[in-house]
Design an enzyme around this catalytic site. Structure first.
Site, PDB file in Angstrom:
ATOM      1  N   GLU A   1       0.839  -1.201   0.000  1.00 14.52           N
ATOM      2  CA  GLU A   1       0.000   0.000   0.000  1.00 14.52           C
ATOM      3  C   GLU A   1       0.870   1.246   0.000  1.00 14.52           C
ATOM      4  O   GLU A   1       1.974   1.246   0.557  1.00 14.52           O
ATOM      5  CB  GLU A   1      -0.908  -0.001   1.244  1.00 14.52           C
ATOM      6  CG  GLU A   1      -1.793   1.256   1.316  1.00 14.52           C
ATOM      7  CD  GLU A   1      -2.968   1.164   2.281  1.00 14.52           C
ATOM      8  OE1 GLU A   1      -3.038   0.188   3.061  1.00 14.52           O
ATOM      9  OE2 GLU A   1      -3.808   2.088   2.256  1.00 14.52           O
TER      10      GLU A   1
ATOM     11  N   TYR B   1      -7.674  -8.028  11.807  1.00 17.80           N
ATOM     12  CA  TYR B   1      -6.363  -7.711  12.384  1.00 17.80           C
ATOM     13  C   TYR B   1      -6.267  -8.228  13.822  1.00 17.80           C
ATOM     14  O   TYR B   1      -7.257  -8.221  14.562  1.00 17.80           O
ATOM     15  CB  TYR B   1      -6.143  -6.193  12.392  1.00 17.80           C
ATOM     16  CG  TYR B   1      -5.782  -5.638  11.025  1.00 17.80           C
ATOM     17  CD1 TYR B   1      -4.490  -5.743  10.534  1.00 17.80           C
ATOM     18  CD2 TYR B   1      -6.747  -5.026  10.229  1.00 17.80           C
ATOM     19  CE1 TYR B   1      -4.153  -5.242   9.275  1.00 17.80           C
ATOM     20  CE2 TYR B   1      -6.414  -4.526   8.967  1.00 17.80           C
ATOM     21  CZ  TYR B   1      -5.111  -4.641   8.503  1.00 17.80           C
ATOM     22  OH  TYR B   1      -4.770  -4.158   7.259  1.00 17.80           O
TER      23      TYR B   1
ATOM     24  N   ASN C   1     -12.507  -0.720  -1.439  1.00 16.62           N
ATOM     25  CA  ASN C   1     -11.876  -1.269  -0.240  1.00 16.62           C
ATOM     26  C   ASN C   1     -12.572  -0.671   0.981  1.00 16.62           C
ATOM     27  O   ASN C   1     -12.844   0.537   1.014  1.00 16.62           O
ATOM     28  CB  ASN C   1     -10.388  -0.871  -0.206  1.00 16.62           C
ATOM     29  CG  ASN C   1      -9.753  -1.143   1.154  1.00 16.62           C
ATOM     30  OD1 ASN C   1      -9.509  -2.289   1.517  1.00 16.62           O
ATOM     31  ND2 ASN C   1      -9.510  -0.088   1.931  1.00 16.62           N
ATOM     32  N   GLU C   2     -12.861  -1.502   1.948  1.00 16.93           N
ATOM     33  CA  GLU C   2     -13.499  -1.044   3.189  1.00 16.93           C
ATOM     34  C   GLU C   2     -14.574  -0.001   2.881  1.00 16.93           C
ATOM     35  O   GLU C   2     -14.559   1.125   3.394  1.00 16.93           O
ATOM     36  CB  GLU C   2     -12.460  -0.534   4.195  1.00 16.93           C
ATOM     37  CG  GLU C   2     -11.512  -1.659   4.616  1.00 16.93           C
ATOM     38  CD  GLU C   2     -10.703  -1.395   5.888  1.00 16.93           C
ATOM     39  OE1 GLU C   2     -10.670  -0.259   6.363  1.00 16.93           O
ATOM     40  OE2 GLU C   2     -10.113  -2.370   6.396  1.00 16.93           O
TER      41      GLU C   2
ATOM     42  N   GLN D   1       1.652  -5.472   5.992  1.00 18.25           N
ATOM     43  CA  GLN D   1       1.912  -5.269   4.580  1.00 18.25           C
ATOM     44  C   GLN D   1       3.327  -5.746   4.276  1.00 18.25           C
ATOM     45  O   GLN D   1       4.098  -5.971   5.186  1.00 18.25           O
ATOM     46  CB  GLN D   1       1.755  -3.777   4.210  1.00 18.25           C
ATOM     47  CG  GLN D   1       0.309  -3.394   3.903  1.00 18.25           C
ATOM     48  CD  GLN D   1      -0.322  -2.446   4.883  1.00 18.25           C
ATOM     49  OE1 GLN D   1       0.222  -2.258   5.965  1.00 18.25           O
ATOM     50  NE2 GLN D   1      -1.458  -1.861   4.538  1.00 18.25           N
TER      51      GLN D   1
ATOM     52  N   GLU E   1      -6.677  -8.499   4.038  1.00 16.92           N
ATOM     53  CA  GLU E   1      -5.849  -7.760   5.015  1.00 16.92           C
ATOM     54  C   GLU E   1      -5.902  -8.527   6.325  1.00 16.92           C
ATOM     55  O   GLU E   1      -6.995  -8.776   6.852  1.00 16.92           O
ATOM     56  CB  GLU E   1      -6.377  -6.339   5.236  1.00 16.92           C
ATOM     57  CG  GLU E   1      -6.131  -5.429   4.052  1.00 16.92           C
ATOM     58  CD  GLU E   1      -6.506  -3.969   4.317  1.00 16.92           C
ATOM     59  OE1 GLU E   1      -6.490  -3.532   5.477  1.00 16.92           O
ATOM     60  OE2 GLU E   1      -6.818  -3.281   3.325  1.00 16.92           O
TER      61      GLU E   1
HETATM   62  O1  AHR Z   1      -3.533  -1.798   6.441  1.00 18.26           O
HETATM   63  C1  AHR Z   1      -3.804  -0.524   6.890  1.00 18.26           C
HETATM   64  C2  AHR Z   1      -5.240  -0.127   6.636  1.00 18.26           C
HETATM   65  O2  AHR Z   1      -6.094  -0.942   7.361  1.00 18.26           O
HETATM   66  C3  AHR Z   1      -5.733  -0.265   5.224  1.00 18.26           C
HETATM   67  O3  AHR Z   1      -5.379   0.809   4.431  1.00 18.26           O
HETATM   68  C4  AHR Z   1      -7.206  -0.322   5.405  1.00 18.26           C
HETATM   69  O4  AHR Z   1      -7.858  -1.028   4.375  1.00 18.26           O
HETATM   70  C5  AHR Z   1      -7.378  -0.950   6.778  1.00 18.26           C
HETATM   71  O5  AHR Z   1      -8.229  -0.232   7.564  1.00 18.26           O
END
Ligand code: AHR
Length: 529
Positions: free
Chosen positions: A45, A259, A192-193, A364, A315
């Site tokens: 990213e 996450y 995305n999101e 990432q 992600e």
């Molecule tokens: O990975 C960091 C961020 O986390 C990404 O840009 C987003 O898609 C998510 O909220």
């Protein structure tokens, strides 16, 4: 019945010598699905120094490079055999206008990275630079298109620019910019999101947007897009349900973001300074992805019993506090042996659900969140491989191997509810169990078995006897990733604190049983022939 250790502090008193060998079975006679290699995907990213200073330094840099790509980083990534890489975001994707990143570099306008620290970027890394990198790495590109602030026309033209080989306006523009042949672009994310940084939409509204944008993304020539909807975050099952109902088989995949993070507001905890409870909590939280996948999968199974639509965990990984002294908003974090466990345990879960989980992209690839590689932020040219890199490297035989079920009974550590109430701001307050031992196995393409074993205990070594029904084992070799402390990490002065070594404590006995003695806090990957 599984042994459960409920009080965290009582766990640590168990001595290694008292342990009996655990009985386990690798069912080589019950081969499952092929493990999609795309589970080993990466995510790049425009965020902090992931692109600029990480993957890309430019042709004129003092740092050794191949046409602008950092040579050391490129070579390390090549060794990982990356199957697919996502770009340009993340949140950045819905603020990105691809036409600003093509053509002569000195004519490209700069941009302000609104999501990530307001950093000014010069657009020197754009479509050509990304797609050429993928070709050099031998991986599939996964492009994230801009729904939030972009137009249908802009997205449709991007697809044409990248993939049309005809005499079309965008193909002509590409040729003018030095690339004759169309690239092959399979994976294309439509936003995305969308529930957050990608436009703050409801799932109903987003589904309509998907349908509209998707209508104009035309397959060019032989290129076939695999269309990916912007999916849910963590526990948002309604999002998946609405998209399955309203988008259905117009999409080939839907994403999921998960996450290992203590919460979205306030401090998230240091990557390298944590106590025992925080350690086990993180492992429990990472393993909770199994429940989350199961629930999204159950919703998808109803509408799509044949698993045609993939759940793409595009992600995932750990999200800790930024390293002190680094630029706010750049998400530069260290990576300890704890992170290596999160990687190994998560990959094990993805293997198990590979029939539905068709891709995963750790966040990432360089310098951001749970990265493979860290480069020196002062630009001195140093690079270090993280413990997470080593897990990905050790696990490469799992790509395209055939999943084999493993029975392994393990003690389980529970983090107390009190801990969550006090320190975590997660959506729920439940306990998070963490098995001390975990394993994943697969039949490799060359006829062997790859077996990954983790022992997350801080102080207890463990003997495990594996039966291997359906497989006649002749030899075993392996590597181990461990260190003195689970908080150990690699830095530019000490790059090999956490690095794989030969593992000698796996032996085949005459009956064909595999006897393994796995030390505390270690990850072992065995190749059995
Ligand atoms: O990975 C960091 C961020 O986390 C990404 O840009 C987003 O898609 C998510 O909220």
């Amino acid at each position: 019945m599984k042994k459960v250790i409920a009080l965290v502090f009582s766990v640590f008193a168990i001595s290694a010598s008292a342990a009996e060998a655990v009985k386990a079975t690798v069912h080589a006679d019950q081969a499952g699905a092929k493990i999609n290699k795309e589970i080993y995907g990466q995510f790049s990213e425009h965020l902090g120094s992931c692109i600029y200073g990480g993957l890309w330094v430019g042709e004129g840099s003092q740092i050794p490079n191949i046409n602008g790509y950092r040579k050391d980083v490129f070579e390390a990534l090549k060794a990982l055999k990356i199957p697919v890489m996502r770009w340009p975001g993340g949140c950045f994707a819905d603020d990105y206008h691809w036409m600003d990143g093509i053509g002569p570099k000195d004519k490209r306008p700069s941009l302000r990275n609104n999501n990530w620290g307001g950093t000014i970027e010069d657009n020197s890394f754009g479509t050509h630079e990304f797609l050429n990198l993928c070709e050099m790495l031998g991986c599939e590109p996964y492009i994230s298109g801009n729904v939030g602030s972009g137009t249908v026309k802009e997205m449709a033209q991007w697809v044409e620019y990248m993939t049309s080989d005809g005499d079309t306006p965008m193909a002509r523009l590409r040729r003018q910019n030095g690339r004759d042949k169309a690239w092959k672009v399979k994976y294309f994310g439509i936003g995305n999101e969308a529930w957050g940084c990608g436009g703050n939409m409801t799932p109903q509204y987003y589904s309509d947007e998907f349908r509209k944008f998707n209508t104009y993304l035309r397959d060019q020539g032989q290129n076939r897009l695999y269309r990916i909807a912007s999916g849910a975050s963590d526990y948002d099952y309604d999002w998946t349900k609405v998209c399955m109902d309203k988008i259905g088989n117009r999409m080939q995949g839907i994403s999921l973001h998960y996450y290992t993070c203590t919460g979205w507001s306030g401090p998230k905890g240091s990557a390298t300074q944590f106590d025992t409870q925080q350690y086990y909590w993180a492992l429990g939280k990472c393993l909770e992805i199994e429940e989350v996948i199961k629930k999204h999968k159950a919703i998808m199974d109803k509408k799509d019993p044949q698993n045609k639509i993939g759940l793409l965990v595009d992600e995932w990984g750990t999200w800790w506090d930024e390293e002190p002294g680094t630029i706010a908003g750049h998400l530069y974090q260290q990576n300890a042996l704890r992170d290596a466990f999160v990687a190994a345990l998560s990959l094990n879960v993805f293997h198990k659900y590979t029939d539905r989980v068709k891709m995963a992209n750790i966040a990432q690839v360089v310098n951001v969140l749970q990265s493979m590689i860290l480069t020196d932020q002062e630009g001195t040219g140093h690079m270090v491989l993280t413990p997470t890199y080593h897990v990905f490297q050790m696990y490469t035989p799992f790509m395209e191997a055939t999943y084999l079920p493993v029975d392994l009974e393990s003690e389980t550590i529970q983090c107390s509810k009190e801990y969550f109430k006090e320190k975590a701001q997660t959506a729920d307050n439940t306990t998070r169990p963490c098995p001390v031992l975990s394993a994943s196995a697969a039949k490799t393409t060359d006829g062997g078995i790859v077996l990954a074993i983790t022992n997350v205990s801080l102080d207890k070594a463990q003997a495990i006897d594996f039966e291997l029904p359906g497989f006649k084992a002749k030899s075993v070799s392996g590597r181990i990733l461990t260190s003195k402390n689970v908080a150990d990490y690699n830095d530019f002065q000490h790059p090999d604190v956490v690095a794989p070594k030969e593992f000698k404590d796996a032996k085949l006995n005459k009956k064909g049983t595999l006897n393994v003695k796995i030390p505390a806090k270690s990850i072992v990957v065995l190749n059995i022939r």
